[in-house]
Design a protein around this motif. Structure first.
Motif, PDB file in Angstrom:
ATOM      1  N   LYS A 209       0.850  -1.192   0.000  1.00  0.00           N
ATOM      2  CA  LYS A 209       0.000   0.000   0.000  1.00  0.00           C
ATOM      3  C   LYS A 209       0.885   1.241   0.000  1.00  0.00           C
ATOM      4  O   LYS A 209       1.988   1.234   0.550  1.00  0.00           O
ATOM      5  N   ASN A 210       0.400   2.280  -0.627  1.00  0.00           N
ATOM      6  CA  ASN A 210       1.161   3.531  -0.626  1.00  0.00           C
ATOM      7  C   ASN A 210       1.144   4.145   0.766  1.00  0.00           C
ATOM      8  O   ASN A 210       0.078   4.309   1.368  1.00  0.00           O
ATOM      9  N   PRO A 211       2.309   4.505   1.311  1.00  0.00           N
ATOM     10  CA  PRO A 211       2.339   5.209   2.604  1.00  0.00           C
ATOM     11  C   PRO A 211       1.661   6.572   2.448  1.00  0.00           C
ATOM     12  O   PRO A 211       1.586   7.113   1.337  1.00  0.00           O
ATOM     13  N   PRO A 212       1.158   7.150   3.527  1.00  0.00           N
ATOM     14  CA  PRO A 212       0.502   8.459   3.441  1.00  0.00           C
ATOM     15  C   PRO A 212       1.388   9.496   2.758  1.00  0.00           C
ATOM     16  O   PRO A 212       2.544   9.692   3.150  1.00  0.00           O
ATOM     17  N   GLY A 213       0.864  10.101   1.709  1.00  0.00           N
ATOM     18  CA  GLY A 213       1.572  11.174   1.025  1.00  0.00           C
ATOM     19  C   GLY A 213       2.736  10.737   0.171  1.00  0.00           C
ATOM     20  O   GLY A 213       3.537  11.582  -0.273  1.00  0.00           O
ATOM     21  N   ALA A 216       4.674   3.806  -2.793  1.00  0.00           N
ATOM     22  CA  ALA A 216       5.524   2.663  -2.479  1.00  0.00           C
ATOM     23  C   ALA A 216       6.475   2.369  -3.634  1.00  0.00           C
ATOM     24  O   ALA A 216       7.642   2.030  -3.418  1.00  0.00           O
ATOM     25  N   GLY A 217       5.996   2.510  -4.861  1.00  0.00           N
ATOM     26  CA  GLY A 217       6.846   2.280  -6.014  1.00  0.00           C
ATOM     27  C   GLY A 217       8.027   3.231  -6.054  1.00  0.00           C
ATOM     28  O   GLY A 217       9.158   2.840  -6.361  1.00  0.00           O
ATOM     29  N   ARG A 218       7.785   4.496  -5.721  1.00  0.00           N
ATOM     30  CA  ARG A 218       8.864   5.488  -5.718  1.00  0.00           C
ATOM     31  C   ARG A 218       9.886   5.155  -4.648  1.00  0.00           C
ATOM     32  O   ARG A 218      11.099   5.237  -4.873  1.00  0.00           O
ATOM     33  N   LEU A 219       9.399   4.752  -3.460  1.00  0.00           N
ATOM     34  CA  LEU A 219      10.308   4.413  -2.368  1.00  0.00           C
ATOM     35  C   LEU A 219      11.207   3.232  -2.734  1.00  0.00           C
ATOM     36  O   LEU A 219      12.412   3.251  -2.489  1.00  0.00           O
ATOM     37  N   ILE A 220      10.612   2.207  -3.321  1.00  0.00           N
ATOM     38  CA  ILE A 220      11.382   1.008  -3.671  1.00  0.00           C
ATOM     39  C   ILE A 220      12.381   1.323  -4.783  1.00  0.00           C
ATOM     40  O   ILE A 220      13.523   0.846  -4.764  1.00  0.00           O
ATOM     41  N   ASP A 221      11.968   2.149  -5.716  1.00  0.00           N
ATOM     42  CA  ASP A 221      12.876   2.579  -6.790  1.00  0.00           C
ATOM     43  C   ASP A 221      14.058   3.354  -6.200  1.00  0.00           C
ATOM     44  O   ASP A 221      15.221   3.136  -6.572  1.00  0.00           O
ATOM     45  N   SER A 265      13.601  -0.697   3.796  1.00  0.00           N
ATOM     46  CA  SER A 265      12.851   0.557   3.797  1.00  0.00           C
ATOM     47  C   SER A 265      12.808   1.184   5.191  1.00  0.00           C
ATOM     48  O   SER A 265      12.501   0.510   6.174  1.00  0.00           O
ATOM     49  N   SER A 266      13.091   2.465   5.251  1.00  0.00           N
ATOM     50  CA  SER A 266      12.977   3.191   6.518  1.00  0.00           C
ATOM     51  C   SER A 266      11.539   3.616   6.781  1.00  0.00           C
ATOM     52  O   SER A 266      11.199   4.032   7.889  1.00  0.00           O
TER      53      SER A 266
END
Length: 289
Positions: A209-213, A216-221, A265-266
């Motif tokens: 799920k996308n974290p608030p704001g 998730a795809g951007r974070l993993i990238d 992931s932090s």
């Protein structure tokens, strides 16, 4: 109803992973009541789902053709009363049918490989729209009785609902808005263009799920994890929030890959999929951080 038999579940999922279970394909109310007399799980389109390699001990219920009403989907869906459709109705077919009739409301669900029942249970959607946008009411089988619940009673949220765990969604009532083929198809083209970066290989949809704001795809990238592989499972090089089956992936491969992403992931990441047949350690992947 054909006699229930033990079958591998992997071919019935979009990820292509999963062990055996006793499968019941039901075609009537009486068959559904009979099928739910023992512990069960309900299988829709097989997306957003990871099944353990050992399978599941419960019987697995799948609604049959009698619950597929895609051909009944017509102009009545734009009326104030909406239209009732069976839980096994394929969502992709509904999206196409609505476009052909010039009915708006389902465009944001383009590309979601689900049945209507499964889509309602998890409030399926994309950043362009979700089931809650058009849902009015559902019919469910609960403890042998058919009951109706309004959309407001379902507690629809981000990829979740408050539907009772042992309820089987048999029908849903949708309300769409009159438009034109030209406008609806133009909107579908916009959504399709924005989603073209998603992989074509076997996957179960977005893994987290996308974290608030954030995404998730951007974070993993940003973590440089695209292309990370465990056995036959890999983080898609095309989209960081997709795990793809390269061929022969096991559920163990997929779980190990998900754990590696969460460890790196932090930002706490909550799995979007359902997990069937796993132990407490694996089930914790689906828990809210």
């Amino acid at each position: 109803m054909a006699a229930p038999k033990v079958v591998p579940l992997a071919p019935l999922t979009t990820l292509g992973v999963g062990g055996p279970a006793e499968l019941w394909v039901v075609e009537s109310h009486a068959e559904l009541v009979e099928a739910t007399r023992e512990p069960f799980r309900v299988l829709g389109g097989g997306s957003n789902l990871l099944i353990a390699d050992a399978g599941v001990p419960e019987r697995v219920i799948k609604l049959g053709r009698a619950y597929n009403d895609v051909r009944a989907f017509g102009p009545a869906a734009a009326s104030a009363a909406g239209i009732w459709l069976g839980g096994a109705t394929p969502l992709p077919g509904l999206v196409r049918r609505a476009a052909a009739l010039g009915l708006s409301g389902l465009e944001g669900l383009l590309g979601v490989p689900a049945t209507l029942g499964g889509a309602v249970v998890m409030n399926a959607g994309t950043r362009f729209g979700e089931m809650a946008d058009t849902l009015q009411e559902v019919e469910v089988l609960l403890e042998g009785r058919l009951e109706r619940l309004s959309a407001a009673e379902l507690g629809l949220g981000y990829r979740t609902s408050a539907l009772p765990p042992k309820a089987v969604l048999t029908r849903a009532r949708l309300r769409l808005s009159p438009s034109s083929q030209t406008r609806v198809r133009a909107r579908l083209a916009e959504v399709d263009a924005a989603r073209r970066g998603q992989p074509k290989a076997k996957s179960a949809g977005c893994a987290f799920k996308n974290p608030p704001g954030d995404s998730a795809g951007r974070l993993i990238d940003a973590l440089g994890l695209k292309g990370l592989r465990v056995g036959g499972a890999m983080i898609s090089p095309e989209h960081g929030n997709f795990v793809v089956n390269l061929g022969g992936a096991t559920a163990g491969d997929v779980v190990a890959l998900l754990e590696r992403v969460r460890e790196r992931s932090s930002v706490p990441l909550e799995t979007e999929w359902e997990l069937w047949g796993f132990g407490p350690r694996e089930e914790a992947l689906c828990a809210a951080p």
